[in-house]
Design a protein around this motif. Structure first.
Motif, PDB file in Angstrom:
ATOM      1  N   VAL A 128     -28.256  44.888  18.424  1.00 34.62           N
ATOM      2  CA  VAL A 128     -28.213  43.824  17.517  1.00 34.62           C
ATOM      3  C   VAL A 128     -26.639  43.703  17.251  1.00 34.62           C
ATOM      4  CG1 VAL A 128     -28.615  43.135  15.027  1.00 34.62           C
ATOM      5  CG2 VAL A 128     -30.552  44.470  16.298  1.00 34.62           C
ATOM      6  N   LEU A 129     -26.295  42.318  17.703  1.00 31.38           N
ATOM      7  CA  LEU A 129     -24.958  42.094  17.190  1.00 31.38           C
ATOM      8  C   LEU A 129     -24.892  41.356  15.841  1.00 31.38           C
ATOM      9  CD1 LEU A 129     -21.937  41.082  18.164  1.00 31.38           C
ATOM     10  CD2 LEU A 129     -22.897  38.766  18.735  1.00 31.38           C
ATOM     11  N   GLU A 130     -23.927  41.825  15.040  1.00 31.38           N
ATOM     12  CA  GLU A 130     -23.828  41.371  13.604  1.00 31.38           C
ATOM     13  C   GLU A 130     -22.528  40.905  13.426  1.00 31.38           C
ATOM     14  OE1 GLU A 130     -23.938  43.317   9.176  1.00 31.38           O
ATOM     15  OE2 GLU A 130     -25.503  43.965  10.567  1.00 31.38           O
ATOM     16  N   LEU A 131     -22.590  39.631  13.230  1.00 30.87           N
ATOM     17  CA  LEU A 131     -21.349  38.796  12.809  1.00 30.87           C
ATOM     18  C   LEU A 131     -20.943  38.625  11.066  1.00 30.87           C
ATOM     19  CD1 LEU A 131     -21.449  35.887  15.482  1.00 30.87           C
ATOM     20  CD2 LEU A 131     -20.189  38.038  15.742  1.00 30.87           C
ATOM     21  N   THR A 132     -19.968  39.204  10.769  1.00 27.22           N
ATOM     22  CA  THR A 132     -19.718  38.820   9.349  1.00 27.22           C
ATOM     23  C   THR A 132     -18.232  37.956   9.085  1.00 27.22           C
ATOM     24  OG1 THR A 132     -20.030  41.317   8.669  1.00 27.22           O
ATOM     25  CG2 THR A 132     -18.876  40.061   7.208  1.00 27.22           C
ATOM     26  N   LEU A 133     -19.068  36.684   8.733  1.00 24.32           N
ATOM     27  CA  LEU A 133     -18.011  35.569   8.738  1.00 24.32           C
ATOM     28  C   LEU A 133     -17.638  35.465   7.365  1.00 24.32           C
ATOM     29  CD1 LEU A 133     -20.355  33.755  11.168  1.00 24.32           C
ATOM     30  CD2 LEU A 133     -18.384  34.912  11.731  1.00 24.32           C
ATOM     31  N   PRO A 134     -16.321  35.684   6.979  1.00 23.05           N
ATOM     32  CA  PRO A 134     -15.761  35.269   5.552  1.00 23.05           C
ATOM     33  C   PRO A 134     -16.054  33.762   5.381  1.00 23.05           C
ATOM     34  CG  PRO A 134     -14.500  36.902   6.553  1.00 23.05           C
ATOM     35  CD  PRO A 134     -15.438  36.407   7.602  1.00 23.05           C
ATOM     36  N   LYS A 135     -16.468  33.124   4.172  1.00 26.99           N
ATOM     37  CA  LYS A 135     -16.392  31.651   4.019  1.00 26.99           C
ATOM     38  C   LYS A 135     -14.952  31.350   3.822  1.00 26.99           C
ATOM     39  CE  LYS A 135     -20.774  31.322   1.693  1.00 26.99           C
ATOM     40  NZ  LYS A 135     -21.665  31.052   0.687  1.00 26.99           N
ATOM     41  N   ALA A 136     -14.394  29.943   4.435  1.00 26.98           N
ATOM     42  CA  ALA A 136     -13.342  29.664   3.941  1.00 26.98           C
ATOM     43  C   ALA A 136     -13.102  29.494   2.478  1.00 26.98           C
ATOM     44  CB  ALA A 136     -13.136  28.320   4.714  1.00 26.98           C
ATOM     45  N   GLU A 137     -11.823  29.543   2.089  1.00 29.19           N
ATOM     46  CA  GLU A 137     -11.562  29.734   0.709  1.00 29.19           C
ATOM     47  C   GLU A 137     -12.111  28.568  -0.179  1.00 29.19           C
ATOM     48  OE1 GLU A 137     -10.398  32.028  -2.363  1.00 29.19           O
ATOM     49  OE2 GLU A 137     -10.279  32.520  -0.251  1.00 29.19           O
ATOM     50  N   SER A 138     -12.042  27.436   0.573  1.00 31.72           N
ATOM     51  CA  SER A 138     -12.557  26.009  -0.236  1.00 31.72           C
ATOM     52  C   SER A 138     -13.980  26.049  -0.119  1.00 31.72           C
ATOM     53  CB  SER A 138     -12.072  24.669   0.634  1.00 31.72           C
ATOM     54  OG  SER A 138     -12.598  25.061   2.090  1.00 31.72           O
ATOM     55  N   ALA A 139     -14.707  26.758   0.600  1.00 33.65           N
ATOM     56  CA  ALA A 139     -16.205  26.781   0.637  1.00 33.65           C
ATOM     57  C   ALA A 139     -16.911  27.906  -0.144  1.00 33.65           C
ATOM     58  CB  ALA A 139     -16.732  27.196   1.959  1.00 33.65           C
ATOM     59  N   LYS A 140     -16.081  28.637  -0.710  1.00 38.16           N
ATOM     60  CA  LYS A 140     -16.556  29.883  -1.649  1.00 38.16           C
ATOM     61  C   LYS A 140     -17.044  29.048  -3.027  1.00 38.16           C
ATOM     62  CE  LYS A 140     -13.807  33.594   0.218  1.00 38.16           C
ATOM     63  NZ  LYS A 140     -12.687  34.650  -0.206  1.00 38.16           N
ATOM     64  N   ARG A 141     -18.159  29.816  -3.258  1.00 39.72           N
ATOM     65  CA  ARG A 141     -18.630  29.708  -4.718  1.00 39.72           C
ATOM     66  C   ARG A 141     -17.772  29.987  -6.011  1.00 39.72           C
ATOM     67  NH1 ARG A 141     -23.752  32.409  -2.866  1.00 39.72           N
ATOM     68  NH2 ARG A 141     -24.871  30.915  -1.531  1.00 39.72           N
ATOM     69  N   ARG A 142     -17.527  29.290  -6.850  1.00 41.73           N
ATOM     70  CA  ARG A 142     -16.937  29.472  -8.006  1.00 41.73           C
ATOM     71  C   ARG A 142     -17.294  29.301  -9.211  1.00 41.73           C
ATOM     72  NH1 ARG A 142     -13.221  29.892  -4.584  1.00 41.73           N
ATOM     73  NH2 ARG A 142     -11.493  29.023  -3.705  1.00 41.73           N
ATOM     74  N   LYS A 143     -17.238  30.243 -10.133  1.00 44.30           N
ATOM     75  CA  LYS A 143     -17.806  30.010 -11.642  1.00 44.30           C
ATOM     76  C   LYS A 143     -16.797  29.265 -12.330  1.00 44.30           C
ATOM     77  CE  LYS A 143     -19.653  32.495 -15.564  1.00 44.30           C
ATOM     78  NZ  LYS A 143     -21.093  32.920 -15.600  1.00 44.30           N
ATOM     79  N   ILE A 144     -17.341  28.423 -12.976  1.00 46.02           N
ATOM     80  CA  ILE A 144     -16.439  27.449 -14.037  1.00 46.02           C
ATOM     81  C   ILE A 144     -16.650  27.785 -15.445  1.00 46.02           C
ATOM     82  CG2 ILE A 144     -15.875  25.235 -14.513  1.00 46.02           C
ATOM     83  CD1 ILE A 144     -16.518  24.377 -11.719  1.00 46.02           C
ATOM     84  N   ALA A 145     -15.538  28.165 -16.065  1.00 47.30           N
ATOM     85  CA  ALA A 145     -15.967  28.308 -17.760  1.00 47.30           C
ATOM     86  C   ALA A 145     -16.053  27.106 -18.516  1.00 47.30           C
ATOM     87  CB  ALA A 145     -14.741  29.353 -18.011  1.00 47.30           C
ATOM     88  N   VAL A 146     -16.896  27.195 -19.451  1.00 49.45           N
ATOM     89  CA  VAL A 146     -17.021  25.837 -20.172  1.00 49.45           C
ATOM     90  C   VAL A 146     -16.538  26.386 -21.266  1.00 49.45           C
ATOM     91  CG1 VAL A 146     -18.537  24.716 -21.486  1.00 49.45           C
ATOM     92  CG2 VAL A 146     -19.388  25.657 -19.251  1.00 49.45           C
ATOM     93  N   GLU A 147     -15.362  25.245 -21.750  1.00 46.69           N
ATOM     94  CA  GLU A 147     -14.483  25.581 -22.892  1.00 46.69           C
ATOM     95  C   GLU A 147     -15.215  24.888 -23.940  1.00 46.69           C
ATOM     96  OE1 GLU A 147     -10.496  24.420 -21.993  1.00 46.69           O
ATOM     97  OE2 GLU A 147     -10.919  25.256 -20.225  1.00 46.69           O
TER      98      GLU A 147
END
Length: 147
Positions: A128-147
């Motif tokens: 089994v070949l396993e590739l771990t591919l980090p998401k590009a910074e612009s594609a990562k999920r981000r939590k946005i705080a509600v003010e």
């Protein structure tokens, strides 16, 4: 880290032979999608997992020497190819079944997000070949705080 199996249309496995058949016989391979058997013998079976910060691709490629693998990443596409050579030893007797396949294979996977090719890693164990591919910074999920 949450993990979700990707089974949606945003992940597309591009198979050149399937595209040719689909042009001539539309839908020919659709009944096989999701089935455990591949329509063609020299194709690596894949799992694609979407995690918070990375995409993991697992490819079943038993019997392939890791030196015969070629893995390329560009943007949101991963290209995996390789070859499996037939045993050079001659077997005595007649074959009753001959299902093991040899030769070249290639898969192109279109991912739902761009990945960082420079930080990508590959491991090969027990077929089994396993590739771990980090998401590009612009594609990562981000939590946005509600003010």
């Amino acid at each position: 880290m949450s993990e979700k199996a990707v089974s949606n249309p945003s992940v597309r496995v591009v198979d050149p032979v399937e595209q040719i058949f689909d042009a001539v016989l539309p839908g020919f391979f659709r009944p096989l999608q999701g089935a455990s058997a591949s329509p063609r013998p020299n194709v690596a079976h894949l799992d694609v997992i979407d995690r918070d910060n990375e995409i993991v691709v697992k490819a079943e490629i038993a019997g392939v020497d890791k030196d015969k693998l070629d893995i390329q990443v560009h943007g949101n596409q991963v290209y995996i190819s390789g070859s499996k050579e037939e045993d050079s030893s001659k077997e005595e007797g007649k074959y009753i079944y001959r299902e093991r396949r040899y030769g070249e294979f290639a898969r192109t996977i279109q991912l739902p997000v761009d990945v960082d090719a420079s930080q990508s890693k590959a491991a090969y164990k027990d077929g089994v070949l396993e590739l771990t591919l980090p998401k590009a910074e612009s594609a990562k999920r981000r939590k946005i705080a509600v003010e």
